[in-house]
Design a protein around this motif. Structure first.
Motif, PDB file in Angstrom:
ATOM      1  N   LEU A   1       6.640  10.358  -0.733  1.00  0.00           N
ATOM      2  CA  LEU A   1       6.800   8.911   0.243  1.00  0.00           C
ATOM      3  C   LEU A   1       7.948   9.629   1.912  1.00  0.00           C
ATOM      4  O   LEU A   1       8.581  10.446   1.331  1.00  0.00           O
ATOM      5  N   SER A   2       7.936   8.999   2.557  1.00  0.00           N
ATOM      6  CA  SER A   2       8.648   9.603   3.721  1.00  0.00           C
ATOM      7  C   SER A   2       9.521   9.172   3.790  1.00  0.00           C
ATOM      8  O   SER A   2      10.076   8.491   2.812  1.00  0.00           O
ATOM      9  N   GLN A   3      10.289  10.116   4.507  1.00  0.00           N
ATOM     10  CA  GLN A   3      11.578  10.141   4.262  1.00  0.00           C
ATOM     11  C   GLN A   3      12.619   8.431   4.374  1.00  0.00           C
ATOM     12  O   GLN A   3      13.068   8.353   4.367  1.00  0.00           O
ATOM     13  N   ASP A   4      11.868   7.919   5.990  1.00  0.00           N
ATOM     14  CA  ASP A   4      12.401   6.562   5.741  1.00  0.00           C
ATOM     15  C   ASP A   4      12.549   5.621   4.539  1.00  0.00           C
ATOM     16  O   ASP A   4      13.433   5.729   4.227  1.00  0.00           O
ATOM     17  N   VAL A   5      11.735   6.201   3.906  1.00  0.00           N
ATOM     18  CA  VAL A   5      11.534   4.963   2.547  1.00  0.00           C
ATOM     19  C   VAL A   5      12.306   6.179   1.874  1.00  0.00           C
ATOM     20  O   VAL A   5      13.055   4.703   1.166  1.00  0.00           O
ATOM     21  N   LEU A   6      12.504   6.847   1.686  1.00  0.00           N
ATOM     22  CA  LEU A   6      13.691   7.639   0.356  1.00  0.00           C
ATOM     23  C   LEU A   6      14.725   7.545   1.244  1.00  0.00           C
ATOM     24  O   LEU A   6      15.707   7.046   0.134  1.00  0.00           O
TER      25      LEU A   6
ATOM     26  N   ASP B   1      18.615   0.730  -9.864  1.00  0.00           N
ATOM     27  CA  ASP B   1      17.575   0.408  -8.606  1.00  0.00           C
ATOM     28  C   ASP B   1      16.886   1.620  -8.698  1.00  0.00           C
ATOM     29  O   ASP B   1      16.748   2.862  -9.259  1.00  0.00           O
ATOM     30  N   LYS B   2      15.427   1.348  -8.399  1.00  0.00           N
ATOM     31  CA  LYS B   2      13.897   1.982  -8.397  1.00  0.00           C
ATOM     32  C   LYS B   2      13.266   1.754  -7.738  1.00  0.00           C
ATOM     33  O   LYS B   2      12.870   0.966  -6.868  1.00  0.00           O
ATOM     34  N   LEU B   3      13.180   3.187  -7.357  1.00  0.00           N
ATOM     35  CA  LEU B   3      11.736   3.274  -5.890  1.00  0.00           C
ATOM     36  C   LEU B   3      10.536   3.334  -6.633  1.00  0.00           C
ATOM     37  O   LEU B   3      10.401   4.778  -7.046  1.00  0.00           O
ATOM     38  N   TYR B   4       9.362   3.203  -6.783  1.00  0.00           N
ATOM     39  CA  TYR B   4       8.202   2.863  -7.435  1.00  0.00           C
ATOM     40  C   TYR B   4       7.078   3.184  -5.817  1.00  0.00           C
ATOM     41  O   TYR B   4       6.908   2.954  -4.770  1.00  0.00           O
TER      42      TYR B   4
ATOM     43  N   ASP C   1       0.568  -1.114  -0.026  1.00  0.00           N
ATOM     44  CA  ASP C   1      -0.221   0.155  -0.243  1.00  0.00           C
ATOM     45  C   ASP C   1       1.436   1.264  -0.125  1.00  0.00           C
ATOM     46  O   ASP C   1       0.431   2.626  -0.092  1.00  0.00           O
ATOM     47  N   GLU C   2       2.320   0.971   0.034  1.00  0.00           N
ATOM     48  CA  GLU C   2       3.304   2.038  -0.102  1.00  0.00           C
ATOM     49  C   GLU C   2       3.821   2.447  -1.308  1.00  0.00           C
ATOM     50  O   GLU C   2       3.986   3.073  -1.192  1.00  0.00           O
ATOM     51  N   PHE C   3       4.004   1.667  -0.855  1.00  0.00           N
ATOM     52  CA  PHE C   3       6.211   1.669  -1.904  1.00  0.00           C
ATOM     53  C   PHE C   3       6.511   0.232  -2.042  1.00  0.00           C
ATOM     54  O   PHE C   3       6.668  -1.110  -1.708  1.00  0.00           O
ATOM     55  N   ALA C   4       7.311   0.292  -3.071  1.00  0.00           N
ATOM     56  CA  ALA C   4       7.845  -1.229  -3.936  1.00  0.00           C
ATOM     57  C   ALA C   4       9.915  -0.991  -4.232  1.00  0.00           C
ATOM     58  O   ALA C   4       9.834   0.487  -4.940  1.00  0.00           O
ATOM     59  N   LEU C   5      10.500  -1.934  -4.179  1.00  0.00           N
ATOM     60  CA  LEU C   5      12.051  -1.090  -4.389  1.00  0.00           C
ATOM     61  C   LEU C   5      12.183  -2.215  -4.417  1.00  0.00           C
ATOM     62  O   LEU C   5      12.138  -3.822  -4.532  1.00  0.00           O
TER      63      LEU C   5
END
Length: 129
Positions: A95-100, A86-89, A67-71
């Motif tokens: 997105l949250s700073q933690d995910v970034l 590497d991709k962040l979707y 429900d938030e992201f895929a790395l």
């Protein structure tokens, strides 16, 4: 480079249909589709990009919160030479700073130089589908 749209849709067999679109600098829509086949390991996929790049791609879903992201970590090989991507979707452009930070740390662990890690700016225009 700006954000675009990526739709990763699992098939009943566990493979992935991948559809990408974004706006080119002239405002026209750019689209690309791939079909990634799952390996014996459910998070590892492979596909060939014949249209533009003529690469064989080995793709690993490193981390996902549906429900938030895929790395995703991809090794692209062409004529015996490999490139790491590497991709962040995200489900949303914000997105949250933690995910970034997770994305940045993972990319650094893979040997990607800090100057080659880009967090794309938001696209203010309506994206094409």
């Amino acid at each position: 480079m700006k954000m675009g749209i990526a739709m990763l849709t699992p098939t009943d067999e566990g493979d992935l249909e991948m559809a990408y679109s974004s706006l080119k600098s002239d405002g026209q829509c750019w689209k690309m589709n791939h079909f990634a086949q799952m390996s014996d390991v459910p998070v590892i996929f492979s596909f060939r990009s014949d249209h533009w790049w003529e690469t064989d791609n080995h793709m690993v879903i490193v981390d996902v919160k549906y429900d938030e992201f895929a790395l995703i970590h991809t090794v692209k090989t062409k004529a015996g030479s490999s490139t790491v991507l590497d991709k962040l979707y995200g489900r949303t452009p914000d997105l949250s700073q933690d995910v970034l930070d997770k994305f940045t740390a993972f990319s650094l662990e893979q040997g990607i130089l800090p100057e080659n890690i880009a967090l794309l700016p938001k696209n203010c225009k309506t994206l094409c589908l």
